[in-house]
Design a protein around this motif. Structure first.
Motif, PDB file in Angstrom:
ATOM      1  N   LEU A 285     -16.343  -6.668  -4.818  1.00  0.00           N
ATOM      2  CA  LEU A 285     -17.682  -6.473  -5.350  1.00  0.00           C
ATOM      3  C   LEU A 285     -17.732  -5.203  -6.184  1.00  0.00           C
ATOM      4  CD1 LEU A 285     -20.637  -7.330  -5.511  1.00  0.00           C
ATOM      5  CD2 LEU A 285     -21.040  -6.004  -3.447  1.00  0.00           C
ATOM      6  N   PHE A 286     -17.136  -4.136  -5.689  1.00  0.00           N
ATOM      7  CA  PHE A 286     -17.204  -2.871  -6.383  1.00  0.00           C
ATOM      8  C   PHE A 286     -16.135  -2.713  -7.450  1.00  0.00           C
ATOM      9  CE2 PHE A 286     -18.771  -1.628  -1.994  1.00  0.00           C
ATOM     10  CZ  PHE A 286     -20.093  -1.875  -2.303  1.00  0.00           C
TER      11      PHE A 286
ATOM     12  N   GLN B 272     -22.426 -14.499  -5.301  1.00  0.00           N
ATOM     13  CA  GLN B 272     -22.528 -13.108  -5.760  1.00  0.00           C
ATOM     14  C   GLN B 272     -23.857 -12.436  -5.384  1.00  0.00           C
ATOM     15  OE1 GLN B 272     -19.813 -11.833  -7.638  1.00  0.00           O
ATOM     16  NE2 GLN B 272     -20.694  -9.816  -7.505  1.00  0.00           N
TER      17      GLN B 272
ATOM     18  N   THR C 163     -23.888  -9.235  -2.936  1.00  0.00           N
ATOM     19  CA  THR C 163     -24.339  -7.977  -3.536  1.00  0.00           C
ATOM     20  C   THR C 163     -25.470  -7.377  -2.711  1.00  0.00           C
ATOM     21  OG1 THR C 163     -23.689  -8.688  -5.745  1.00  0.00           O
ATOM     22  CG2 THR C 163     -25.313  -6.921  -5.609  1.00  0.00           C
TER      23      THR C 163
ATOM     24  N   ALA D 278     -24.883  -3.872  -0.947  1.00  0.00           N
ATOM     25  CA  ALA D 278     -25.453  -2.844  -1.818  1.00  0.00           C
ATOM     26  C   ALA D 278     -25.716  -1.514  -1.116  1.00  0.00           C
ATOM     27  CB  ALA D 278     -26.722  -3.361  -2.480  1.00  0.00           C
TER      28      ALA D 278
ATOM     29  N   ARG E 253     -22.579   0.635  -1.155  1.00  0.00           N
ATOM     30  CA  ARG E 253     -21.863   0.887  -2.408  1.00  0.00           C
ATOM     31  C   ARG E 253     -21.637   2.373  -2.606  1.00  0.00           C
ATOM     32  NH1 ARG E 253     -24.239  -1.832  -7.267  1.00  0.00           N
ATOM     33  NH2 ARG E 253     -26.057  -0.804  -6.435  1.00  0.00           N
TER      34      ARG E 253
ATOM     35  N   ARG F 106     -21.057  -2.237 -10.769  1.00  0.00           N
ATOM     36  CA  ARG F 106     -21.628  -3.438 -10.170  1.00  0.00           C
ATOM     37  C   ARG F 106     -20.772  -4.616 -10.394  1.00  0.00           C
ATOM     38  NH1 ARG F 106     -27.834  -3.746 -10.059  1.00  0.00           N
ATOM     39  NH2 ARG F 106     -28.225  -1.782  -9.129  1.00  0.00           N
TER      40      ARG F 106
END
Length: 74
Positions: free
Chosen positions: A2-3, A57, A61, A65, A68, A74
């Motif tokens: 994701l990151f 996604q 996310t 989140a 993060r 993103r």
């Protein structure tokens, strides 16, 4: 993923500090559940790139989140 975006099994294994076979098994299971997807690397068709399935996604996310790291893309 994701990151840092999609990556290969070996890159994931190094990032997670586990054996590539372990990651391959996990990716296979998550792929069968529709969470991850494998695609050909356009630069090297022998390699497979692992990424979060597009339809998953938004949920992933939202779930990740709060964790993060600052400055992560993103």
């Amino acid at each position: 993923m994701l990151f840092d975006g999609p990556m290969t099994v070996n890159e994931l294994a190094a990032r997670l500090q586990v054996a590539p076979t372990t990651v391959s098994l996990l990716v296979g299971e998550l792929g069968r559940k529709g969470i991850l997807e494998r695609r050909e690397d356009q630069a090297d068709r022998r390699r497979r790139i692992i990424g979060i399935a597009a339809d998953q996604q938004p949920a992933i996310t939202a779930w990740l989140a709060p964790a993060r790291p600052r400055g992560a893309r993103r």
